[in-house]
Design a protein around this motif. Structure first.
Motif, short mmCIF file in Angstrom:
data_model
loop_
_atom_site.label_atom_id
_atom_site.label_comp_id
_atom_site.label_asym_id
_atom_site.label_seq_id
_atom_site.Cartn_x
_atom_site.Cartn_y
_atom_site.Cartn_z
N VAL A 144 45.46 53.21 45.82
CA VAL A 144 44.09 52.48 45.98
C VAL A 144 43.66 52.24 47.21
CG1 VAL A 144 45.19 50.28 45.34
CG2 VAL A 144 42.91 50.51 44.75
N GLU A 145 44.63 51.69 47.98
CA GLU A 145 44.26 51.38 49.56
C GLU A 145 43.81 52.54 50.24
OE1 GLU A 145 47.43 50.62 48.33
OE2 GLU A 145 47.38 48.30 48.04
N GLY B 182 35.25 43.75 46.13
CA GLY B 182 36.43 44.42 46.97
C GLY B 182 37.26 43.14 47.26
N VAL C 234 33.79 40.66 40.20
CA VAL C 234 34.96 41.44 40.68
C VAL C 234 34.23 42.03 41.79
CG1 VAL C 234 36.72 43.23 40.75
CG2 VAL C 234 36.14 41.66 38.54
N GLN D 6 39.16 49.07 41.46
CA GLN D 6 39.86 48.61 42.84
C GLN D 6 40.64 47.23 42.34
OE1 GLN D 6 37.48 47.13 45.87
NE2 GLN D 6 39.20 47.54 47.50
N SER E 180 43.76 48.80 39.81
CA SER E 180 44.54 49.93 39.68
C SER E 180 45.54 50.06 41.05
CB SER E 180 43.70 51.23 39.83
OG SER E 180 42.66 51.15 38.98
N ASP E 181 46.55 50.76 40.74
CA ASP E 181 47.68 51.00 41.84
C ASP E 181 47.21 52.44 42.33
OD1 ASP E 181 49.54 48.91 41.14
OD2 ASP E 181 49.60 49.98 39.42
N ARG F 248 41.73 42.06 44.97
CA ARG F 248 43.00 42.84 44.30
C ARG F 248 44.31 41.48 44.22
NH1 ARG F 248 45.41 47.14 42.58
NH2 ARG F 248 47.22 47.24 43.65
#
Ligand SMILES: Nc1ncnc2c1ncn2[C@@H]1O[C@H](COP(=O)(O)OP(=O)(O)OP(=O)(O)O)[C@@H](O)[C@H]1O
Ligand SMILES: Nc1ncnc2c1ncn2[C@@H]1O[C@H](COP(=O)(O)OP(=O)(O)O)[C@@H](O)[C@H]1O
Ligand code: SF4
Ligand code: SF4
Ligand SMILES: [Mg+2]
Ligand SMILES: [Mg+2]
Lengths: 325, 341
Positions: B251-252, A261, A259, B231, B234-235, A264
């Motif tokens: 998270v953003e 960046g 995992v 990352q 998660s929200d 998501r």
């Protein structure tokens, strides 16, 4: 550059009361002077056993080994007595995940480094302490003169790890073996120690073998990376080759399932199943039970390590060139 | 056995769990006559809310208090002060719900998959244990356990009658997750639950956590030192340093525009995956200080590149900066910090 270390067809087997473990099954690689080789692999893949073999550190009565390990031309597997002690004390040094294994809690750090220097160089007490102070300075420990008087438990985790590196370098080794030295450290401390190892490696033109299960860590420190699976190197190449164009299905799976960046919301590409039991000598490709590209010839015999391109070795007989990258 | 609490009560806008001003100090034995003289300030004045259906990530370095927060939220340990409210019901208060009721709805998965399983129970017995203790008949509990095994990707016929030592680490962690779900909790706290797993197995378990959350309508508190995994899952994300929240937000925002100097350092300390962009300099020096005697004022000041004298005297509190909340004097107008408005 000449090879500092040459490992050829290394096999290591342990006999335990209830079974036999084929931990390393034919590993070959070189390390040049001033080069860092990263060894990446999952738990139990044989990374530490390979590393400890270079110091002949396995329990003698339960271990069987074959193959060859040559350091500057000298066969390590034949060494005994004072020659072996010289190898361990002066030529090859090792650092670990847990500095507690390197330091004795009842003596100060300075005492232990100075004693090691005296034992290996015959320096006087005063000279040994002066050198110990220089070493602490070299690993960027602040107020080194004061820190020499500290006991290991009085140091923070990152500082103990630096002190262990100082101890390892006290005998001017040509080869440094690092077995997950930053795994137990916090993120902000880990990067400091990785950068330190990288700098020292350059300053002292050390050969380094750096074992880790973390791809990011391997990328930060390595010139070349070898990937181990079930006691074999399945792929070996320059760090850019390995990251940009991995070829072995296991290496690709490992990169895809790590995992980072920007992943998501996407489903992760996991490798199904788990690594094999090491109770038997592999008669086929060890990765076959988990490989989506398996075909009959993968099961006929263990695949050899062959050059895919210059300096890039892969152990796979599947049609990997037709696989999507 | 499903109590009235299993169903949503306050509606989607009411937080599932609200914790206010939680504090936990651990006395250090020693000193004269074994009297505790000093304390570890593991968690200090921590306020957080967990929204229904979200994943709240918690990051920070070892010893910053993540596991203590987890144990407080499940009431495995009692806070020195502070209150907790589960979907509108105060916990352990005269008109609220009891700690036992809370623990039915909040479950936890730990890092060490082996230590948390009883070596003498088979997998199906392990999973059936809590439901039976809560009054579910034997056959039904076993049936539910086998269903759960299938849900976590373990073929029941193969695994139901095995013992923990006959499983791999990844398989044991699946069992731990299944066990946490056996009482049909609403909130699952995952404390470094995938940290001991190899990457290829970690990916399997992460995919499974995503699926289970959808299927059972779960809410997660996901604690990890691995910023990439947090990352991914998660929200919202909460960043801790020495027992305090230093930054919390979507998270953003946290990953895209981190504001607190510690959050920024933590994120740029991540090893790169790109050999052409290796890290050239460590973002901050030194180790985290000891939580026994944390620095006065801002606890991060001993490592902060922007620390000024005001940071030693004034303790920053969390303040809303738009997309996130940050505890740093640079974001407090009139604080006296030269970078403050
Ligand atoms: N002294 C020993 N006796 C018996 N088996 C051993 C011994 N040392 C290692 N092994 C086994 O050899 C295999 C390879 O172990 P090794 O320690 O090299 O793994 P590793 O790749 O370093 O894993 P990790 O990432 O968990 O450190 C494992 O199955 C291990 O259990
Ligand atoms: N039972 C305890 N007794 C004393 N100190 C404790 C206890 N539990 C945790 N601590 C201390 O509290 C601090 C926070 O610990 P913890 O919550 O486990 O951190 P994390 O999970 O973030 O690594 C640490 O300094 C730890 O040593
Ligand atoms: S040899 Fe066959 S089974 Fe093994 S990795 Fe290559 S394609 Fe897969
Ligand atoms: S309050 Fe001061 S020391 Fe703390 S993070 Fe902000 S600038 Fe740094
Ligand atoms: Mg190892
Ligand atoms: Mg913890």
């Amino acid at each position: 550059m000449s090879n500092l270390l040459e490992v050829r067809d290394l096999h290591v087997t342990f006999r335990t009361p209830d079974r036999i473990v084929h931990a390393v099954n034919g590993v070959s690689f070189d390390v040049k002077r001033g080069e860092t080789l990263g060894i990446l692999g999952e738990s139990g893949s044989g990374k530490s056993v390979t590393l400890r073999s270079i110091l002949k550190l396995h329990p003698t009565h339960r271990t069987r080994w074959s193959g060859s390990i040559r350091l500057e031309g000298d066969e390590v597997l034949d060494m005994t007595g004072s020659v072996l002690a010289d190898l361990r004390g002066n030529r090859v040094a090792m650092i670990f995940q847990e500095p507690a294994t390197a330091f004795d809690p009842v003596f100060t750090v300075g005492h232990q480094i100075a004693e090691t220097i005296k034992r290996h160089t015959g320096k006087s007490e005063t000279d040994a302490w002066a050198r110990a102070k220089d070493l602490l300075e070299m690993v960027r420990i602040p107020s080194p003169a004061q820190r020499l008087k500290a006991y290991p438990h009085e140091m923070s985790g990152g500082m103990r790890q630096r002190a262990m590196i100082a101890l390892a370098l006290s005998c001017n080794p040509s080869l440094l073996l690092a077995d997950e030295p930053t795994t137990a450290l916090d993120a902000t401390v880990q990067i400091q120690v990785l950068l330190l190892i990288r700098e020292l490696q350059r300053e002292l033109a050390l050969g380094v073998i750096f074992v880790t299960h973390d791809i990011g860590v391997a990328v930060e420190v390595s010139d070349r990376i070898g990937v181990m699976y079930a006691g074999k190197l399945v792929e070996l190449g320059g760090v850019e080759q390995m990251v940009d164009a991995p070829r072995h299905p296991y290496t690709r799976g490992l990169l895809a399932s790590t995992v980072h960046g920007g992943m998501r919301g996407r489903r992760l590409e996991a490798i199904p199943g788990a690594p094999p039991d090491l109770a038997e000598v592999p008669a086929a490709c060890s990765f076959a039970p988990r490989c989506k590209y398996v075909e009959p010839k993968c099961l006929a015999a263990p695949p050899p390590l062959t050059a895919a391109t210059e300096g890039h070795l892969v152990r796979c007989v599947g049609r990997i060139d037709t696989l999507a990258a | 056995m499903d109590s009235v609490l299993s169903v949503d009560r306050g509606g989607p806008a009411q937080p599932l769990l609200l914790a206010k001003n939680l504090r936990k100090h651990f006395p250090i034995p020693g000193g004269l006559l074994g009297r505790a003289t000093r304390v570890v300030r593991a968690v200090d004045d921590l306020t957080l809310s967990v929204a229904k259906g979200e994943t709240l990530g918690v990051v920070g370095e070892s010893g910053c208090g993540k596991s203590t927060v987890a144990r407080l939220l499940m009431r495995l340990i009692k806070p020195d002060r502070g209150t907790m409210i589960l979907d509108g019901d105060p916990v352990d208060e005269p008109h609220g719900i009891t700690v036992n009721e809370l623990r039915r709805h909040v479950q936890m998965v730990f890092q060490d998959s082996y230590a948390s399983l009883n070596p003498r129970l088979t997998i199906v017995e392990t999973l059936a244990f809590a439901p039976k203790a809560h009054g579910l008949p034997h056959a039904e509990a076993r049936g539910r356990s086998r269903d759960l095994l299938a849900k976590v990707g373990l073929e029941p016929d193969t695994f139901a009658d095995r013992y923990p030592h006959e499983l791999s680490g990844g398989q044991r962690q699946r069992v731990n997750i299944a066990r946490a779900l056996a009482l049909r909790p609403r909130l699952v706290i995952l404390d470094e639950a995938v940290s001991a797993l190899d990457k290829s197995v970690e990916a399997q378990v992460l995919n499974m956590l995503v699926d289970l959350k959808d299927e059972f309508g779960l809410t997660y508190v996901f604690i990890s030192h691995d910023l990439n995994v947090v990352q991914y899952l998660s929200d919202r994300v909460l960043v801790m340093y020495l027992g305090k929240i230093v930054e919390i937000g979507d998270v953003e925002a946290i990953y895209g525009k981190p504001q607190h100097p510690y959050t920024r350092a933590l994120l740029s300390a991540r090893p790169t995956m790109d050999p052409r962009r290796r890290t050239q300099e460590a973002p901050i020096q030194g180790d985290p200080p000891n939580p026994i005697d944390p620095p006065s004022g801002c606890r991060f000041r001993t490592r902060c590149p922007f620390a000024e004298s005001v940071c030693a005297g004034t303790e920053p509190v969390l303040a809303d900066t738009g997309k996130q909340s940050v505890a740093c004097l640079m974001y407090v107008p009139g604080s006296g910090h030269s970078k403050a408005a």
